[in-house]
Design an enzyme around this catalytic site. Structure first.
Site, short mmCIF file in Angstrom:
data_model
loop_
_atom_site.label_atom_id
_atom_site.label_comp_id
_atom_site.label_asym_id
_atom_site.label_seq_id
_atom_site.Cartn_x
_atom_site.Cartn_y
_atom_site.Cartn_z
N SER A 295 0.82 -1.21 0.00
CA SER A 295 0.00 0.00 0.00
C SER A 295 0.85 1.26 0.00
O SER A 295 1.96 1.30 0.54
CB SER A 295 -0.92 0.02 1.22
OG SER A 295 -1.91 -0.97 1.12
N GLN A 296 0.29 2.30 -0.59
CA GLN A 296 0.87 3.64 -0.57
C GLN A 296 1.16 4.04 0.89
O GLN A 296 0.34 3.80 1.78
CB GLN A 296 -0.15 4.59 -1.19
CG GLN A 296 0.14 6.05 -1.11
CD GLN A 296 -1.06 6.87 -1.55
OE1 GLN A 296 -2.11 6.32 -1.89
NE2 GLN A 296 -0.91 8.19 -1.55
#
Length: 229
Positions: free
Chosen positions: A78-79
């Protein structure tokens, strides 16, 4: 709030150089602050921990960009903003015991482990489970318990949990997961609405009822059933 960003003389036994250096990490932390992340515990933990160890070596130079990165098997790391935001939401419940559904690379697991008493984490893809276990052991995350299993069933043997965190998007929440929340506990998850839009959502258990609050639009891989060896 003041966040102590480590200076470039700070040492980390697994620190990087160049695009994985402390200076590069600090630049990411300043971006997270500028984009609304306020919890200093989250920011300082993410400044310290080596995200570049949770991706393939060929992608390590991009580890401190605020972007999602591929893990293989149709999954992503994930970012960083999402990791920070979800961790902030977890911490608002002041949890001791957290269940994570979707270990993935193990990076979100590590950030949680540095900030709460105990983490249980489930991953359905065997290769990801094994890699995450090795990384977390190397980093001394000894308050984490991992399981290779279908996350939709939760981990009932260790329930109840103060917080359950889903790192993949569900259209319908598995009742087994909701049943494993402590009274007053919270489930944080990306949930899909009837139009196919994904919303980061907080679900709070109040006795036998569950209160949902939509927070913001997000984009996650889907929560899938079954186990891959």
């Amino acid at each position: 709030m003041h966040c102590r960003i480590p200076d470039t003389q700070d040492t980390h036994r697994l620190g990087g150089i160049g695009m994985t250096s402390q200076r590069t990490r600090n630049r990411l932390i300043r971006r997270l602050q500028a984009n609304g992340i306020r919890d200093t515990r989250v920011l300082e933990t993410m400044a310290r921990e080596p995200r570049h160890l949770f991706v393939d070596e060929a992608l390590a130079h991009r580890a401190y960009e605020d972007t999602a990165l591929p893990l293989g098997h149709g999954q992503t790391l994930s970012q960083p903003w999402i990791v920070a935001r979800m961790t902030e939401l977890v911490l608002t419940a002041r949890p001791r015991r957290v269940l994570e559904v979707g270990t993935g690379s193990g990076y979100q697991t590590l950030i949680l482990a540095r900030l709460v008493e105990a983490v249980w984490s489930i991953e359905r893809i065997g290769a990801l489970h094994q890699r995450a276990a090795a990384r977390l052991a190397m980093l001394g995350a000894d308050n984490v318990r991992l399981r290779h299993e279908d996350g939709g069933h939760g981990w009932p043997q260790a329930a109840p949990y103060d917080v359950i965190l889903l790192t993949a998007c569900a259209s319908v929440l598995p009742p087994e997961l909701l049943a494993q929340l402590a009274d007053g506990g919270e489930l944080i998850a990306p949930l899909e609405d009837d139009a196919g839009r994904q919303w980061l959502t907080r679900v709070r258990r109040c006795g036998i009822t569950f209160e949902r609050t939509r927070l913001e639009r997000v984009r996650f891989v889907p929560l899938l059933e079954g186990v891959i060896q």
